[in-house]
Design an enzyme around this catalytic site. Structure first.
Site, PDB file in Angstrom:
ATOM      1  N   HIS A  56       0.843  -1.207   0.000  1.00 19.17           N
ATOM      2  CA  HIS A  56       0.000   0.000   0.000  1.00 19.17           C
ATOM      3  C   HIS A  56       0.871   1.248   0.000  1.00 19.17           C
ATOM      4  O   HIS A  56       1.449   1.628   1.027  1.00 19.17           O
ATOM      5  CB  HIS A  56      -0.932   0.018   1.216  1.00 19.17           C
ATOM      6  CG  HIS A  56      -1.950   1.107   1.158  1.00 19.17           C
ATOM      7  ND1 HIS A  56      -3.310   0.857   1.191  1.00 19.17           N
ATOM      8  CD2 HIS A  56      -1.832   2.455   1.067  1.00 19.17           C
ATOM      9  CE1 HIS A  56      -3.973   2.013   1.123  1.00 19.17           C
ATOM     10  NE2 HIS A  56      -3.089   2.997   1.046  1.00 19.17           N
ATOM     11  N   HIS A  58       1.340   5.291  -2.262  1.00 18.08           N
ATOM     12  CA  HIS A  58       0.789   6.235  -3.258  1.00 18.08           C
ATOM     13  C   HIS A  58       1.956   6.839  -4.030  1.00 18.08           C
ATOM     14  O   HIS A  58       2.468   7.901  -3.662  1.00 18.08           O
ATOM     15  CB  HIS A  58      -0.023   7.332  -2.563  1.00 18.08           C
ATOM     16  CG  HIS A  58      -1.249   6.821  -1.881  1.00 18.08           C
ATOM     17  ND1 HIS A  58      -2.522   7.040  -2.369  1.00 18.08           N
ATOM     18  CD2 HIS A  58      -1.404   6.083  -0.757  1.00 18.08           C
ATOM     19  CE1 HIS A  58      -3.410   6.471  -1.557  1.00 18.08           C
ATOM     20  NE2 HIS A  58      -2.757   5.883  -0.573  1.00 18.08           N
ATOM     21  N   GLN A 151      -9.641   9.302  -5.039  1.00 22.94           N
ATOM     22  CA  GLN A 151      -9.315  10.107  -3.854  1.00 22.94           C
ATOM     23  C   GLN A 151     -10.486  10.984  -3.391  1.00 22.94           C
ATOM     24  O   GLN A 151     -10.710  11.166  -2.202  1.00 22.94           O
ATOM     25  CB  GLN A 151      -8.103  11.001  -4.172  1.00 22.94           C
ATOM     26  CG  GLN A 151      -7.728  12.018  -3.103  1.00 22.94           C
ATOM     27  CD  GLN A 151      -6.758  11.453  -2.081  1.00 22.94           C
ATOM     28  OE1 GLN A 151      -5.630  11.112  -2.407  1.00 22.94           O
ATOM     29  NE2 GLN A 151      -7.212  11.358  -0.856  1.00 22.94           N
ATOM     30  N   HIS A 209      -9.749   1.866   0.311  1.00 26.74           N
ATOM     31  CA  HIS A 209      -9.489   2.668   1.509  1.00 26.74           C
ATOM     32  C   HIS A 209     -10.796   2.645   2.297  1.00 26.74           C
ATOM     33  O   HIS A 209     -11.774   3.286   1.897  1.00 26.74           O
ATOM     34  CB  HIS A 209      -9.137   4.105   1.141  1.00 26.74           C
ATOM     35  CG  HIS A 209      -7.715   4.299   0.708  1.00 26.74           C
ATOM     36  ND1 HIS A 209      -7.198   3.737  -0.416  1.00 26.74           N
ATOM     37  CD2 HIS A 209      -6.705   5.025   1.283  1.00 26.74           C
ATOM     38  CE1 HIS A 209      -5.911   4.097  -0.524  1.00 26.74           C
ATOM     39  NE2 HIS A 209      -5.594   4.872   0.482  1.00 26.74           N
ATOM     40  N   GLU A 212     -11.122   4.926   6.935  1.00 21.92           N
ATOM     41  CA  GLU A 212      -9.882   5.563   7.403  1.00 21.92           C
ATOM     42  C   GLU A 212     -10.256   6.827   8.160  1.00 21.92           C
ATOM     43  O   GLU A 212     -10.038   7.954   7.709  1.00 21.92           O
ATOM     44  CB  GLU A 212      -8.950   5.886   6.228  1.00 21.92           C
ATOM     45  CG  GLU A 212      -7.555   6.306   6.694  1.00 21.92           C
ATOM     46  CD  GLU A 212      -6.631   6.706   5.547  1.00 21.92           C
ATOM     47  OE1 GLU A 212      -7.074   6.752   4.393  1.00 21.92           O
ATOM     48  OE2 GLU A 212      -5.444   6.975   5.843  1.00 21.92           O
ATOM     49  N   ASP A 308       2.203   3.376   2.953  1.00 18.26           N
ATOM     50  CA  ASP A 308       1.243   4.414   2.557  1.00 18.26           C
ATOM     51  C   ASP A 308       1.916   5.618   1.899  1.00 18.26           C
ATOM     52  O   ASP A 308       1.648   5.938   0.755  1.00 18.26           O
ATOM     53  CB  ASP A 308       0.396   4.862   3.750  1.00 18.26           C
ATOM     54  CG  ASP A 308      -0.996   5.348   3.337  1.00 18.26           C
ATOM     55  OD1 ASP A 308      -1.292   5.332   2.125  1.00 18.26           O
ATOM     56  OD2 ASP A 308      -1.780   5.724   4.217  1.00 18.26           O
ATOM     57  N   TRP A 314       1.109  14.446   3.589  1.00 22.81           N
ATOM     58  CA  TRP A 314       0.443  13.849   4.745  1.00 22.81           C
ATOM     59  C   TRP A 314       1.426  13.232   5.730  1.00 22.81           C
ATOM     60  O   TRP A 314       1.133  13.067   6.895  1.00 22.81           O
ATOM     61  CB  TRP A 314      -0.547  12.773   4.281  1.00 22.81           C
ATOM     62  CG  TRP A 314      -1.652  13.373   3.490  1.00 22.81           C
ATOM     63  CD1 TRP A 314      -2.787  13.958   3.994  1.00 22.81           C
ATOM     64  CD2 TRP A 314      -1.728  13.497   2.063  1.00 22.81           C
ATOM     65  NE1 TRP A 314      -3.549  14.436   2.961  1.00 22.81           N
ATOM     66  CE2 TRP A 314      -2.936  14.165   1.773  1.00 22.81           C
ATOM     67  CE3 TRP A 314      -0.911  13.101   1.014  1.00 22.81           C
ATOM     68  CZ2 TRP A 314      -3.339  14.460   0.473  1.00 22.81           C
ATOM     69  CZ3 TRP A 314      -1.298  13.377  -0.276  1.00 22.81           C
ATOM     70  CH2 TRP A 314      -2.499  14.055  -0.548  1.00 22.81           C
TER      71      TRP A 314
END
Ligand code: FE2
Length: 413
Positions: A56, A58, A151, A209, A212, A308, A314
Site C-alpha cells: 500500500h 501512493h 481520492q 481505503h 480511514e 502508505d 500527509w
C-alpha cells in the site's frame, strides 16, 4: 547461479539455493558452511527470504513534502490543502520522475512487489497514464500493481463512475474506493456496490481505503465484506486502513468478525501513517487510530503492513524501508509476544503476497521465480531486533542490488 550458506525462515541450518533460467531449481541443506566456488554467491549466513512486499503506497504523491510549503500542523486536513497546491504544478514527467525515484528506494530495501494507489479523480487521468508507463519501465526491478483510487469519491465526484471504468480500461489492475469520504452513508454503500460490480465484471482485484477515520460510526467494512462474501470474491478483496475498527465497541466487533471470517477478505494496516494522522480530534486519552491487527491475525484472517506515504504532504518521513514500518506496527499493535516476533516477517512478506494475489509467482520453492533477498539477520526476531538491512536483492536470477555492510571502528580500544 547458486546461493550458498543461506539461512531460511523457520528452519535450522544452512542451505543452498540453486537458481536456473530465472527460476528456483532446488533448495538443499548443507552439512556445514563452505567457500563459494565460481558462479556461487555466498550469503554468509544471512537470511534468504522471498522479496519484501509493499502492499500500500501512493507513488503519485511521494517525494512532494514541502513543495511548495510544508504541512506545519501535521494533520490530514492541512495535508489535503498542501496537496491541492502541489497538484496544480504536476506534470507527466514530474509524476514519473518521483515514482521512479521512489521505486529506487523500495529496491534498495529488498522490495520487489508493490501495490500503488493512483488518484483517478482527474478528468485527464494524468497520474494513471504516467504510472502505467512507470510500471513498464520498472519491470526489471519490481512487479507493480496499480489501483484506480478515487481520492475524492466515486459517487460524490463528477463522472466518478465513468472515470473508474475508464481507469480499468486503460490498464489499472485493481479497483479502489473510499466509501467513508463519500458525501452520505448511502453514497458510500452504493460506491462499494459499484466498485465490486466493476471488479467482478472485469476480473480485477479490489483494494478499498475503508473507514480511514476515527469515527466509530464509519461502518463500510461490513458492506465491503458482505459484497465479497455474496460474490465469493473474498480472496481477491483487500480492505486498507479500517482504522475505525480501532474505535468500534467490542460488541459490534464481535459480530463483525464473524462476517469478516466468512468473507475471507484481506487487510492492510499502515501503522506509521495511521498513528500520525488519526487521533487528531481527541484530547487525552488519545486513541491509537489503528485497526485491530493482532486480533485479525489471531482470528485467522490475512493482515499485512504497508507504508502508505514516503515524504508527501500527509507524512513527511519514510525511506522505503518496510522493516521500519514492521517495527512500528509491532509496537503500536501490541504484537511483541515472542511467538509473534518469531514469525514477524510474515506481515511484510507472505501475508502481503497473499493480499496481492501473487500465488505461485512468490515464495522460496522449486519452480517459483528466482527472486530472493538476503537479509543481514539469522531469523525473523533477529531481523526486527537489529533493524536488518537487505544485503542482496536477486530478481529473475540476477543481482539487482548489493549493499556493503557498515563497518564500525574503535580506535581507542
Ligand atoms: Fe492510502
Amino acid at each position: 547461479m547458486n546461493i550458498i550458506n543461506a539461512r531460511l525462515r523457520k528452519r535450522e541450518g544452512l542451505f543452498t539455493l540453486v537458481l536456473q533460467d530465472g527460476k528456483i531449481n532446488q533448495i538443499t541443506g548443507q552439512a556445514a558452511s563452505r567457500k563459494a566456488g565460481p558462479d556461487e554467491l555466498d550469503a554468509e549466513g544471512g537470511l534468504a527470504i522471498a522479496p519484501l512486499v509493499e502492499p500500500h503506497i501512493h507513488l503519485d504523491a511521494t517525494l512532494t513534502a514541502g513543495e511548495p510549503a510544508w504541512n506545519m500542523s501535521g494533520t490530514l486536513f492541512e495535508g489535503i490543502e498542501r496537496w491541492g497546491q502541489r497538484k496544480a504544478t504536476i506534470t507527466h514527467e514530474d509524476t514519473k520522475r518521483r515514482a521512479l525515484a521512489t521505486i529506487g528506494m523500495l529496491r534498495d530495501h529488498g522490495i520487489q512487489h508493490v501495490r500503488t494507489h493512483v488518484d483517478v479523480t482527474d478528468p485527464s487521468l494524468a497520474a494513471l497514464r504516467a504510472l502505467l508507463e512507470v510500471k513498464q519501465e520498472s519491470r526489471h526491478l519490481l512487479d507493480l500493481q496499480i489501483v484506480a483510487f478515487p481520492q475524492e469519491g466515486i459517487e460524490s465526484f463528477p463522472n466518478g463512475r465513468a472515470l473508474m471504468t475508464q481507469a480499468i480500461e486503460l490498464g489499472a489492475d485493481v479497483v479502489g474506493g473510499i466509501p467513508h469520504f463519500e458525501n452520505t452513508r448511502d453514497q458510500g454503500v452504493s460506491s462499494v456496490k459499484f466498485l465490486m460490480e466493476l471488479a467482478e465484471r472485469t476480473g480485477c482485484l479490489v483494494d478499498v481505503h475503508c473507514d480511514e477515520t476515527d469515527d466509530p460510526q464509519s461502518r463500510f467494512l461490513e458492506v465491503l465484506a458482505e459484497e465479497a462474501r455474496v460474490r465469493d470474491m473474498g480472496a481477491r478483496v483487500t480492505a486498507s486502513h479500517t482504522v475505525a475498527m480501532g474505535s468500534y465497541d467490542n460488541a459490534y466487533c464481535y459480530k463483525l468478525f464473524r462476517l469478516l471470517r466468512q468473507s475471507g477478505i484481506n487487510f492492510v494496516s499502515c501503522p506509521t501513517e495511521s498513528i500520525h494522522l488519526q487521533g487528531r480530534f481527541d484530547s487525552w486519552p488519545k486513541r491509537r487510530g489503528v485497526t485491530r491487527v493482532a486480533e485479525l491475525d489471531q482470528a485467522g484472517m490475512n493482515v499485512c503492513f504497508g507504508q502508505d506515504s514516503i515524504k508527501d504532504p500527509w507524512y513527511p518521513l519514510g525511506n522505503g524501508n518496510i522493516l521500519r514500518v514492521l517495527d512500528a506496527g509491532l509496537h503500536i499493535c501490541h504484537m511483541m509476544g515472542y511467538d509473534t516476533l518469531q514469525r514477524s516477517l510474515d506481515f511484510v512478506t507472505d501475508n502481503s503476497a497473499r493480499a496481492l494475489n501473487l500465488g505461485e509467482r512468490y515464495g522460496l520453492a522449486p519452480g517459483r521465480p528466482a527472486n530472493v533477498v538476503i537479509l543481514d539477520a539469522e531469523n525473523d526476531y533477529d531481523a526486527v531486533c537489529h533493524q536488518a538491512k537487505a544485503r542482496i536483492s536477486i530478481r529473475h536470477g540476477q543481482v539487482i542490488m548489493r549493499r556493503r555492510p557498515e563497518q564500525l571502528e574503535y580506535p581507542q580500544a
